[in-house]
Design an enzyme around this catalytic site. Structure first.
Site, PDB file in Angstrom:
ATOM      1  N   ASP A 194     -11.075 -19.928  22.697  1.00  0.00           N
ATOM      2  CA  ASP A 194     -10.204 -20.950  23.284  1.00  0.00           C
ATOM      3  C   ASP A 194      -9.179 -20.263  24.189  1.00  0.00           C
ATOM      4  OD1 ASP A 194      -8.785 -23.488  23.686  1.00  0.00           O
ATOM      5  OD2 ASP A 194      -9.955 -24.136  21.955  1.00  0.00           O
ATOM      6  N   HIS A 267     -10.903 -24.704  28.282  1.00  0.00           N
ATOM      7  CA  HIS A 267     -10.402 -23.885  27.169  1.00  0.00           C
ATOM      8  C   HIS A 267     -10.896 -22.443  27.301  1.00  0.00           C
ATOM      9  CE1 HIS A 267      -8.361 -27.069  25.010  1.00  0.00           C
ATOM     10  NE2 HIS A 267      -9.406 -27.845  25.174  1.00  0.00           N
ATOM     11  N   GLU A 331     -12.054 -31.409  27.534  1.00  0.00           N
ATOM     12  CA  GLU A 331     -10.750 -31.167  28.146  1.00  0.00           C
ATOM     13  C   GLU A 331     -10.785 -30.090  29.243  1.00  0.00           C
ATOM     14  OE1 GLU A 331      -7.801 -32.412  24.537  1.00  0.00           O
ATOM     15  OE2 GLU A 331      -8.565 -30.373  24.432  1.00  0.00           O
TER      16      GLU A 331
HETATM   17  C1  ACM Z   1     -11.037 -31.622  20.911  1.00  0.00           C
HETATM   18  O1  ACM Z   1     -10.331 -32.015  19.961  1.00  0.00           O
HETATM   19  N1  ACM Z   1     -10.485 -31.205  22.036  1.00  0.00           N
HETATM   20  C2  ACM Z   1     -12.481 -31.627  20.839  1.00  0.00           C
END
Ligand code: ACM
Ligand code: ZN
Length: 759
Positions: A194, A267, A331
């Protein structure tokens, strides 16, 4: 060996005698997750030094687990006989088992070792919890005779763990896997990369270990706090390939598949910090030190990116034999892609419509590569945007819409909506809960989850592979805290994934949790115990206010004080609602005859002129943030300083809010106070000003820039000339659109208000 035979015979005679005297305490079956069918029969089986376990190679893993569990858990030494036998039954489904406990023998029937393993886990829960840590000292134990026929409702039963934000030891990962296995879960979703850290060793790219695995420092407190502060301590590390192999092998011995997640294209800040050429600009950036969503994502235009990711994934598939590889996909802001010439060139050359289709192109290329290695991809539900990759499985987290859409397109889905599956949310409204990301997901809500969305017909529902609980660790710095957040909610999730809806009953589940907690004590698991927590509610009857207290478990006593002293065994027993007609502090706790069981509940009451009066608010607050309704703004209780999702705060999304309080008669008013939540990282802003109209005058309150730096903006409006008024009318404009450079920029800001105090 005649001597041995005689010994066995003597022991047997003793057993028969003790049976007839009925002198053994057998454990009432309280298995979690509750089995499909179980029927208790007469008598009990005695497990002791005369017991033996017989099995052939097909049941090696489950039988050896059982043998080790018994011998490590007690003084009992098993012999070579077939009192407990494993029998292959090909008529059963893959994960099913039949466990038959008779006075003289136990049989476990299954088609697979995995099915037999689940029989062993059920049998385990029929033994005293002292077996869990080797503290069972008696010579034998009586097991209730019964027959269990069992199989799971869903084939995918998972738990996720984010080790990027905070990392845990390999030993703890094993303990986590043990817990999953005990609850008949079969998948561990390991979130390895991440923005804040890359935690898997990739030999081809050493800078992932040197640079991406470490951040210079970490945010302190909640990311919506203002101003932001950091701890100044370097943080990080990674799992070596040897450690990963060790974890995968360990999991396999408990029939758990480990699915790795390598996040892309978003991420990815840690990876880009190590290899800046993977980002659109090529600029050098740092591994993230705070939480949220970041604009620095992998460039989708450069071939370089795909070379890198294939190189990474080629090592990943060597380490993880799982059918699925999770590639993230969530995201990923398209900010940089919009301004990147290479990304735009790719869009043109590939005939793509926009950046969403570019993300779809990205995921499809990765899918093709993994498919060529015999693997399937899982992605978060954003992978639907711009078109789903042909063979992808969707993990639905932003509600269930993604699952519905994917299943209707005949793609497999895994249900993990934030509403029921995010164990990083608060599990209690107790203000003493450790800091969490936000939200509110109590045990009962997890338990109530039905993973089949109602929009799916019978055929479409077949695409729902199962469920998963997720644990993101921004606010979960260590293993003890991980356990606190997942237990007991994982128990509820295990039953959601395994048990038939018609066999589920929350009250019965709670009583089983109470028993199960003893097993967790023996296992040294730091579970959260809200079973003995006090919950309060203000009620108004005929213009009078009362406070009621309750707790979840039966046969317990609530004791309380109103003088700020700590409640103890001598404190008043709660029997009826407590009148609220003056300032007071209620402290309460649950007790049995000898001890306090849960933590102390505290509620502070500020009795003011508007308490219990009439209030109207337009528009209504958001359904998700409706506290205890409009009346909650004048109930004498202020919302918590850290939890805008509690029972007090009311949230409004982007609207001007108008509030009218009718005091019933003209009263002298000296001041009006209220509070706004100002958690800007979570899109919540105090208004720039508000207007308070009394019967004869108007007050305008301006919130200055200094105040806007606080998490809670306190408003105190003295009424300049003592005046009387019956009505108080307050107009609260929204802050407006969130400014550039802030989380959620371009979206409407939320307004959160609680308690209008009239003095
Ligand atoms: C997430 O909670 N961004 C998958
Ligand atoms: Zn680019």
């Amino acid at each position: 060996m005649p001597i041995k035979k005689i010994t066995v015979f003597i022991v047997f005679v003793i057993l028969v005698c003790s049976c007839s005297q009925n002198s053994h305490n057998v454990i009432e079956p309280q298995i979690i997750p509750t089995p499909k069918n179980q029927s208790v029969t007469q008598g009990y089986f005695l497990l002791n030094n005369a017991t033996g376990v017989q099995f052939d190679d097909a049941f090696k893993v489950s039988a050896n687990f059982l043998k080790a569990y018994i011998e490590n858990g007690s003084q009992i030494k098993l012999t070579e006989n077939n009192t407990i036998s494993f029998i292959k039954d090909d008529t059963l489904t893959e994960e099913a088992y039949v466990l038959e406990i008779l006075p003289k023998n136990i049989t476990i029937k299954a088609k697979t070792d995995q099915g037999a393993f689940y029989a062993v886990q059920s049998l385990r829960q029929l033994l005293p919890s002292a077996f869990e840590n080797g503290s069972f000292k008696e010579e034998e134990v009586a097991i209730q005779c019964m027959t269990i026929e069992d199989e799971p409702r869903f084939q995918y039963r998972g738990m996720h763990l984010d080790v990027a934000r905070h990392m845990v030891s390999v030993d703890f990962i094993k303990k986590y896997i043990d817990a999953l296995a005990m609850l008949k879960m079969n998948t561990f979703h390991w979130h390895l990369t991440d923005d804040q850290g890359w935690r898997i060793e990739i030999k081809k790219y050493p800078k992932l270990q040197e640079i991406a695995a470490f951040r210079e420092q970490t945010l302190i407190g909640h990311f919506s706090n203002q101003p932001t502060t950091y701890d100044g301590k370097r943080y990080g590390g990674y799992y070596t390939q040897e450690e990963i192999k060790e974890v995968v092998a360990y999991a396999l011995k408990q029939h758990i598949t480990v699915i790795p997640e390598i996040e892309m294209p978003g991420h990815a800040q840690a990876a880009i910090a190590a290899y800046p050429e993977l980002g659109c600009s090529g600029d050098s950036i740092k591994v993230a030190q705070t939480w949220g969503v970041f604009d620095d994502i992998f460039c989708a235009g450069k071939e370089n990116t795909f070379t890198f990711l294939k190189g990474v994934l080629d090592e990943v598939v060597e380490l993880f034999p799982s059918k699925f590889i999770h590639i993230g996909g969530d995201e990923a802001p398209k900010t940089h892609w919009k301004n990147c010439q290479v990304c735009q060139k790719r869009i043109k050359e590939e005939g793509l419509k926009d950046e969403h289709e570019l993300q779809s192109y990205f995921i499809q290329r990765i899918e093709k590569h993994l498919n060529s290695k015999g693997r399937q991809i899982i992605g978060w539900d954003e992978i639907l945007e711009g078109g789903l990759a042909p063979n992808a499985t969707v993990m639905s987290w932003r509600g269930t819409k993604g699952a519905v859409e994917a299943a209707k397109q005949h793609h497999n889905v895994i249900m993990t909506p934030t509403s029921h599956c995010y164990f990083d949310y608060y599990q209690s409204t107790n203000p003493n809960e450790p800091l969490a990301i936000g939200g509110y997901l109590p045990l009962e809500k997890v338990y109530s989850f039905n993973p089949i969305p109602k929009e799916l017909n019978h055929d479409e529902a077949q695409y729902v592979l199962g469920v998963q609980g997720n644990l993101w660790t921004e606010y979960i710095p260590n293993a003890e805290h991980v356990e606190y957040m997942i237990f007991p909610r994982i128990l509820a999730m295990s039953e959601v994934g395994w048990s038939l809806p018609e066999n589920k009953n929350y009250d019965n589940f709670v009583s089983r949790v109470e028993t199960f907690n003893k097993r967790l004590d023996a296992l040294d698991v730091n579970y959260a115990n809200h079973l003995y927590e006090v919950e309060g509610e203000l009620i108004t009857e005929n213009g009078l206010s009362f406070y009621t207290l309750k707790t979840l478990t039966k046969d317990k006593t609530i004791r309380y004080t109103t003088d700020e002293s700590q409640p103890n065994l001598q404190s008043q027993v709660y029997e009826k609602p407590i009148p609220f007609n003056k300032d007071m502090v209620i402290k309460a706790a649950v007790f049995n005859e000898e001890n306090q069981l849960g933590s102390i509940f505290t509620e502070t009451f500020n009795y003011h002129k508007a308490v219990g009066k009439t209030i109207t608010i337009t528009p209504e607050s958001s359904k998700v943030y409706s506290g205890s309704g409009a009346q909650g703004l004048i109930n004498g209780i202020s919302g918590s300083d850290s939890r805008y999702g509690d029972k007090e705060w009311l949230g409004f999304w982007g609207d001007e809010v108008e509030i009218t309080i009718d005091l019933g008669e003209e009263m002298e008013i000296n001041s009006i106070e209220t509070r706004f939540y100002n958690g800007q990282g979570q899109w919540i802003y105090a208004p720039g000003e508000l207007e308070i109209n009394l019967d004869k005058s108007v007050l305008i309150v301006i919130v200055n820039e200094e105040n806007m730096k606080d998490l809670i903006v306190n408003i105190n409006a003295p009424v300049p000339t003592q005046e009387t008024s019956r009505y108080i009318h307050i107009k609260i404009p929204s802050y407006g659109i969130i400014p550039e450079g802030n989380q959620g920029s371009g979206n409407k800001a939320w307004t959160f208000i609680d308690e209008i105090i009239v003095n």
